[in-house]
Design an enzyme around this catalytic site. Structure first.
Site, mmCIF file in Angstrom:
data_model
loop_
_atom_site.group_PDB
_atom_site.id
_atom_site.type_symbol
_atom_site.label_atom_id
_atom_site.label_comp_id
_atom_site.label_asym_id
_atom_site.label_seq_id
_atom_site.Cartn_x
_atom_site.Cartn_y
_atom_site.Cartn_z
ATOM 1 N N ASP A 141 0.860 -1.176 0.000
ATOM 2 C CA ASP A 141 0.000 0.000 0.000
ATOM 3 C C ASP A 141 0.895 1.224 0.000
ATOM 4 O OD1 ASP A 141 -2.379 -1.293 0.286
ATOM 5 O OD2 ASP A 141 -2.315 -1.271 2.475
ATOM 6 N N ASP A 184 -4.677 -3.433 5.086
ATOM 7 C CA ASP A 184 -5.090 -3.023 6.428
ATOM 8 C C ASP A 184 -6.589 -3.117 6.652
ATOM 9 O OD1 ASP A 184 -5.757 -0.942 4.780
ATOM 10 O OD2 ASP A 184 -4.240 0.432 5.553
ATOM 11 N N ASP A 242 -9.376 -6.418 2.750
ATOM 12 C CA ASP A 242 -8.090 -6.874 2.228
ATOM 13 C C ASP A 242 -7.832 -8.331 2.609
ATOM 14 O OD1 ASP A 242 -7.414 -4.508 1.020
ATOM 15 O OD2 ASP A 242 -6.444 -3.689 2.805
HETATM 16 P P1 ATP Z 1 -3.612 3.191 0.067
HETATM 17 O O1 ATP Z 1 -4.421 2.165 -0.633
HETATM 18 O O2 ATP Z 1 -2.235 3.296 -0.446
HETATM 19 O O3 ATP Z 1 -3.677 3.148 1.540
HETATM 20 P P2 ATP Z 1 -5.453 5.383 0.023
HETATM 21 O O4 ATP Z 1 -5.478 5.619 1.460
HETATM 22 O O5 ATP Z 1 -5.467 6.588 -0.879
HETATM 23 O O6 ATP Z 1 -4.211 4.571 -0.446
HETATM 24 P P3 ATP Z 1 -8.130 4.490 0.179
HETATM 25 O O7 ATP Z 1 -8.151 4.566 1.640
HETATM 26 O O8 ATP Z 1 -8.807 3.378 -0.529
HETATM 27 O O9 ATP Z 1 -6.665 4.467 -0.349
HETATM 28 O O10 ATP Z 1 -8.680 5.864 -0.331
HETATM 29 C C1 ATP Z 1 -8.995 6.086 -1.688
HETATM 30 C C2 ATP Z 1 -9.308 7.542 -1.908
HETATM 31 O O11 ATP Z 1 -10.485 7.911 -1.198
HETATM 32 C C3 ATP Z 1 -8.228 8.488 -1.408
HETATM 33 O O12 ATP Z 1 -7.237 8.715 -2.366
HETATM 34 C C4 ATP Z 1 -9.008 9.750 -1.110
HETATM 35 O O13 ATP Z 1 -9.177 10.525 -2.277
HETATM 36 C C5 ATP Z 1 -10.349 9.209 -0.685
HETATM 37 N N1 ATP Z 1 -10.471 9.165 0.782
HETATM 38 C C6 ATP Z 1 -9.611 8.604 1.649
HETATM 39 N N2 ATP Z 1 -10.025 8.744 2.910
HETATM 40 C C7 ATP Z 1 -11.174 9.415 2.858
HETATM 41 C C8 ATP Z 1 -12.110 9.864 3.847
HETATM 42 N N3 ATP Z 1 -11.936 9.659 5.134
HETATM 43 N N4 ATP Z 1 -13.182 10.539 3.410
HETATM 44 C C9 ATP Z 1 -13.371 10.743 2.107
HETATM 45 N N5 ATP Z 1 -12.551 10.355 1.157
HETATM 46 C C10 ATP Z 1 -11.459 9.702 1.493
#
Ligand code: ATP
Length: 869
Positions: free
Chosen positions: A326, A604, A608
Site C-alpha cells: 500500500d 489493512d 483486504d
Molecule cells: P492506500 O491504498 O495506499 O492506503 P489510500 O489511502 O489513498 O491509499 P483508500 O483509503 O482506498 O486508499 O482511499 C482512496 C481515496 O479515497 C483516497 O485517495 C481519497 O481521495 C479518498 N479518501 C480517503 N479517505 C477518505 C475519507 N476519510 N473521506 C473521504 N474520502 C477519502
C-alpha cells in the site's frame, strides 16, 4: 441469567449501572478488580514432569534405553551408566530448550494483544481489550473483532461474521433491536458476541459479559495456547530423521552381523558397537537446534518490529520475489498536512488567511462537518484530522459548528466507493476522491451561489496538484430539505451536487523507505505499489521512491477491463496500480502468482483479508490495520512501515541460513563419527573410539557447538543474493558435496591419528584419547567454517560477530579437558592425559581442514561471480 437480547437498550444500561456516556475511569478500575481481566483462560501448561517424560518419546531414546538395559544385563556397568546419563541429560536439555522457545513465542503473541475503543469519562480512548469491564461502552468498525459480548446501542449498516462462534462464515445483519426471549443465538439481532468479526458498518454497544462468561468462553473455555513450534521444514526434518533411523538400524544390523560372522566378535561387544554406530550417525540434536533457531530468529524479527504470526512464514520470507505494498502510511508517513486548496476560480495555500472569502469558509465548514475526527484532533483518520486545520484560518469553532449543524445521517467512507457523505438540516455534504465527487457534480460554488461546473478547469487544477504527489480530496454539497435516515444509501447522494472545492495534502515518503526499496532491488525483489490514491499522485510518489516500472500506472477501472490472461501478461512490467479497490488486490495476487512470483502483500482493511490470505506472505499493519486483516496475515508490522518488510525478509533469510548452517555443520560430523565406527567394525580393527566415548562426543558437541549457530547474526550479504527458489530443498548439491568430503576427511584424520599413536607403541587409551580429541577439535574448527555460508570466516568481523560461539567453544574446551585429565573421567571413559606434543599434532592435523573449507568457499564464490558476469 439475564436475557440481554430481550432487554431494551435503556434497560440493559440500567442493569449494568452504565450510561451511553460510558463509565467513569474509577468505576471501571474498581470493576476490573472485581471482575478480573477480560481473557479466556489459557489451556493450563502441562506440569514439568509430564513435559520431561515427553522428551523420552523418541525412537532414538528407546534404542538407547534398550541398550542401557542390555549393557546392565551383561554387567557392563560403566556403559550402562553412561548411556543412562546421556538419555537423562538429553531429556533435560530438550526440556530447557523447548521451554525457552515457547517463552519467546509467548512474548511475541502478546505483542498482538487485542485492543478496544472504549468510552470512559466521556472520552473515546483505545485500551487493551483485557481491561474491559461489564458496562463499558465500546465502538466497533468494519474489520474489528468484538472484544467482549455486547448489547448493541447504536448501529449503522452493521454486519457481523459469527464464524468464531457458529462456524458459519456468512455475515449477518445486526442492529440495536431487542428480540424475543427465546430467540436462538443466531437470531439475537441486538447482540454482537466476543470473537466475531465486524464485516461492515459501525456500532456502539455496552459490554454485558467478559472473559469466560462470554458465549465464546462458554463453548471453549480453553484457548489454544502458544502456536506449535513447527513448520514444513521442521516436519520435513523429523520425517527425514525417522527414515534415517530405520535405515541406520538395518545398516547397523548388517555391519554388526558381518563382524560377528567374519571377525568372531563377541556378541556383547558387537551389540555395543552397534549402539555406538546408531548414536553416532543420528543427528539427534538437529530438531532442537532448528526449533531454537526459529525461536531466536522470530524474537529477533520482533525486535525489528516484524511480528510473525505463523511460523512457516519464516521459511517463505526467503523466497519472496515481489512485494506489493500500500502507499498511504506504509510507504508514506500518513502524517498529513493540508497544503493547497482550490475554490471557484482560485488556488491558494491552505494556511493563507481567509479575509472573509465565503468560498473558503464554506469549504472549511464542509470539511469539518463531513468528518469523523474528534474536535480536539486526537482520534481519527489522519486525512480527516488534517482537514480540521482548515478551521483556524477560517476562524471556525469546531465544536460550535458541529453543535449548530448536527449530523442527521451518514454514509461511511469505504475504499470501494471512495467517498463519504453526511446529512445535516437542509443539506448533504459529500467528501471523497476528486474523480468520484466531480462525476456527481453539475455545479460549482461561486461566492454564495452555485453556477455551472467548468469541468476542464477543475481537471487542470487537479492535474497540477497530483503531479506534485499531493493527495487530493474534493468536497461538494447538495442543498435539499429532506428527512434523512440514520443511514444513507449511495444512490441517495444523487448526481446534482455543487462542488465546493479541492483540498490537497502533503504525504511525504517515510525516511527509511527509499533505502529499503534499494535493498529489495539488490536482493532481487520487485516492489509494486497498490494504492487507492489518484494515478498521478501515485506515479509521482513512485518516482520519488524509485519504483516506477517499465510500463505506466494501471488504474482500477482499467484493470477491470482486462481479461485474466491480459492481466497476467501486464503485471510483470507494471509496478504502480492506482485507484484500486481491495478486490483488485486479489486479482493482482493471482496474476502475479500465475507468473511464478512469491508475493508479500500488505493490507489493512477488512476487505483486504482475501488478498492477504491468498498472498504467500500476508502483511498486516499493527497500528492502523483492522483485526480482520491481522487475522488473515502471516506477518504484522508493529510500525506499519515498509522498511520493516525488508528487515523481515533479511532476518527471514538469516534464519533459514542458520538452519542450513546447522545442517551443514551437524551432518558431516555425524557422518564422520559413524564412518569411523563402521569402518573399524567391518575391518575387524580395534575401535578408534569406544561406544561410551562416542556418546560423550555427541552429547558434548550437541549442547555446545551446534547451539552456537542458532545465535549467529544474519550475514550482511543475505540481501545481495537472489530469492531462494521456493522448490529448493535443504540438501542442495553444494551441501551434499560438503557433507561427503568433510565427513571423509574427518574420518581419515581420526584413523590416522589413532594408527599413528598405536604404531608409536602408545597404549590404546592414549590412541583413543587422541582420536576423540581430534574429532572434537576438528568439529570446533569446522564450526568456524560453517558460521559463514559462502563469505570468508577468517576475518576479524566474522570471528567477533557471535560471542556465543566463543562462550560455547570455551565450555566445550573445559569439558574436553575434564574428559582427558580428570581421574574419574579417565576411569569411566578409559582416557589418559595428553602432552603438549599431542595437542600440537592434533592442531596441525585439523588446521588444513579449516583452510580447505575456506578454499572451497572461495572457489564457489569465484564460480558464482563468473557465472553472473
Ligand atoms: P492506500 O491504498 O495506499 O492506503 P489510500 O489511502 O489513498 O491509499 P483508500 O483509503 O482506498 O486508499 O482511499 C482512496 C481515496 O479515497 C483516497 O485517495 C481519497 O481521495 C479518498 N479518501 C480517503 N479517505 C477518505 C475519507 N476519510 N473521506 C473521504 N474520502 C477519502
Amino acid at each position: 441469567m439475564t436475557n440481554w437480547h430481550a432487554l431494551s437498550k435503556d434497560e440493559a444500561l440500567e442493569k449494568l449501572d452504565s450510561s451511553s456516556e460510558g463509565l467513569e475511569e474509577s468505576t471501571a478500575e474498581k470493576r476490573h478488580e472485581e471482575q478480573g481481566p477480560n481473557k479466556l483462560p489459557e489451556s493450563a501448561r502441562r506440569p514439568w514432569w509430564q513435559r520431561l517424560l515427553a522428551q523420552f518419546h523418541n525412537v532414538l531414546i528407546y534404542v538407547l534405553i534398550a541398550a542401557a538395559i542390555l549393557a546392565a544385563a551383561l554387567e557392563k556397568w560403566v556403559d550402562a551408566g553412561v548411556i543412562g546419563a546421556v538419555v537423562i541429560i538429553n531429556a533435560l536439555i530438550g526440556l530447557v530448550q523447548e521451554g525457552k522457545a515457547e517463552k519467546a513465542m509467548e512474548a511475541i503473541s502478546q505483542m498482538l494483544a487485542l485492543k478496544a475503543k472504549v468510552r470512559r469519562d466521556g472520552r473515546w480512548q483505545e485500551i487493551e481489550a483485557a481491561k474491559l469491564v461489564c458496562g463499558d461502552i465500546v465502538r466497533l468498525r468494519a474489520g474489528d473483532q468484538a472484544p467482549a459480548d455486547l448489547r448493541v446501542l447504536k448501529a449503522r449498516g452493521l454486519q457481523v461474521d459469527q464464524a468464531a462462534l457458529t462456524g458459519e462464515s456468512v455475515p449477518v445483519d445486526r442492529s440495536s433491536e431487542a428480540v424475543d426471549e427465546d430467540a436462538a443465538l443466531a437470531d439475537r439481532k441486538g447482540m454482537v458476541y466476543s470473537g466475531t468479526l465486524v464485516t461492515a458498518g459501525e456500532a456502539e454497544g455496552v459490554v454485558i459479559a467478559i472473559g469466560s462468561d462470554t458465549e465464546l468462553g462458554k463453548i471453549s473455555t480453553m484457548l489454544e495456547g502458544v502456536e506449535k513450534l513447527t513448520t514444513p521444514l521442521v516436519r520435513q526434518i523429523n520425517r527425514f530423521g525417522h527414515i534415517l533411523t530405520a535405515a541406520l538400524l538395518a545398516f547397523t544390523a548388517a555391519i554388526v552381523g558381518l563382524a560377528l560372522v567374519i571377525h568372531d566378535m563377541p556378541p556383547a561387544e558387537g551389540f555395543l558397537a552397534g549402539v555406538a554406530l546408531i548414536v553416532a550417525a543420528i543427528p539427534e540434536g538437529l530438531p532442537a537446534i532448528i526449533t531454537i533457531t526459529l525461536a531466536v530468529g522470530v524474537r529477533r524479527m520482533a525486535d525489528r518490529k516484524a511480528i510473525i504470526r505463523l511460523l512457516p512464514a519464516v521459511e517463505t520470507l526467503g523466497s519472496v520475489t515481489t512485494i506489493c505494498s500500500d502507499k498511504t502510511g506504509t510507504l508514506t508517513r500518513n502524517v498529513l498536512k493540508a497544503s493547497r486548496i482550490v475554490i471557484g476560480d482560485e488556488a491558494r495555500d491552505a494556511d493563507q488567511s481567509v479575509e472573509d472569502n465565503p468560498g473558503v469558509v464554506a469549504l472549511a465548514e464542509a470539511a469539518i462537518l463531513c468528518n469523523d475526527a474528534d474536535a480536539d484532533g486526537e482520534e481519527g483518520d489522519p486525512i480527516e484530522k488534517a482537514l480540521l486545520a482548515l478551521a483556524e484560518p477560517a476562524d471556525i469553532d469546531i465544536e460550535q459548528l458541529r453543535e449548530d449543524h448536527p449530523r442527521r445521517g451518514a454514509l461511511p467512507f469505504s475504499s470501494e466507493q471512495k467517498f463519504m457523505a453526511t446529512a445535516h438540516d437542509g443539506r448533504l455534504i459529500v467528501k471523497g476522491a476528486p474523480e468520484t465527487v466531480l462525476e456527481r457534480c453539475t455545479a460549482q460554488r461561486s461566492g454564495q451561489d452555485c453556477q455551472d461546473l467548468d469541468s476542464d478547469w477543475w481537471d487542470q487544477e487537479l492535474d497540477k496538484l497530483t503531479a506534485d504527489g499531493l493527495r487530493v480530496l474534493a468536497l461538494a454539497e447538495w442543498q435539499e430539505d429532506k428527512d434523512w435516515d440514520d443511514s444513507i444509501e449511495p444512490e441517495e447522494v444523487g448526481d446534482e451536487l455543487c462542488l465546493l472545492g479541492l483540498v490537497a495534502f502533503e504525504d511525504p515518503p517515510r525516511d527509511q523507505v527509499p533505502a529499503a526499496i534499494k535493498a529489495c532491488h539488490r536482493a532481487g525483489i520487485t516492489v509494486k505499489m497498490i494504492t487507492g490514491d489518484h494515478a498521478a499522485t501515485a506515479s509521482a510518489i513512485a518516482r520519488k521512491l524509485g519504483i516506477k516500472g517499465d510500463e505506466d500506472t494501471l488504474t482500477g477501472p482499467e484493470l477491470e477491463k482486462l481479461e485474466d490472461d491480459e492481466l497476467i501478461k501486464r503485471v510483470g512490467a507494471t509496478n504502480v496500480y492506482a485507484r484500486t479497490s481491495p478486490e483488485h488486490k486479489l486479482r493482482l495476487v493471482k496474476a502475479l502468482q500465475a507468473n511464478d512470483a512469491v508475493i508479500a502483500m500488505t493490507g489493512d482493511g477488512a476487505n483486504d483479508a482475501p488478498a492477504l490470505k491468498r498472498a504467500d506472505i500476508g502483511v498486516a499493519m499493527g497500528i492502523k490495520g483492522t483485526e480482520a486483516s491481522r487475522q488473515a496475515a502471516e506477518m504484522v508490522l508493529a510500525d506499519d512501515n515498509f522498511a520493516t518488510i525488508a528487515s523481515g525478509i533479511e532476518e527471514g533469510r538469516g534464519i533459514y541460513d542458520n538452519i542450513r548452517k546447522a545442517i551443514l555443520f551437524i551432518l558431516p560430523t555425524n557422518a564422520a563419527e559413524a564412518l569411523v565406527i563402521a569402518t573399524a567394525v567391518l575391518a575387524g580393527m580395534t575401535l578408534p573410539i569406544t561406544p561410551v566415548q562416542i556418546l560423550w562426543v555427541n552429547m558434548a558437541t550437541a549442547v555446545t557447538l551446534a547451539l552456537a549457530l542458532a545465535f549467529e547474526p544474519t550475514e550482511g550479504e543475505v540481501m545481495d543474493r537472489a530469492p531462494r527458489p521456493s522448490d529448493q530443498g535443504l540438501i542442495t548439491r553444494f551441501v551434499a558435496v560438503r557433507i561427503l568430503w568433510v565427513g571423509l576427511v574427518l574420518t581419515g584424520l581420526t584413523f590416522f591419528v589413532f594408527q599413528w599413536s598405536l604404531s608409536g607403541q602408545s597404549d590404546e587409551a592414549l590412541a583413543r584419547t587422541m582420536a576423540v580429541n581430534l574429532l572434537v577439535v576438528g568439529e570446533i574448527v569446522y564450526l568456524f567454517n560453517c558460521r559463514r555460508w559462502l563469505s570468508p570466516s577468517l576475518t576479524l568481523e566474522a570471528l567477533l560477530a557471535n560471542r556465543w560461539a566463543w562462550v560455547l567453544v570455551g565450555v566445550l574446551v573445559l569439558m574436553q579437558a575434564g574428559f582427558t585429565y580428570l581421574p574419574a573421567a579417565q576411569l569411566i571413559f578409559e582416557t589418559t592425559a595428553l602432552g603438549l606434543g599431542h595437542w600440537l599434532l592434533i592442531l596441525a592435523l585439523v588446521t588444513p581442514l579449516l583452510v580447505l573449507v575456506e578454499l572451497e568457499k572461495w572457489a564457489y564464490r569465484r564460480r558464482q561471480s563468473r557465472a553472473a558476469d
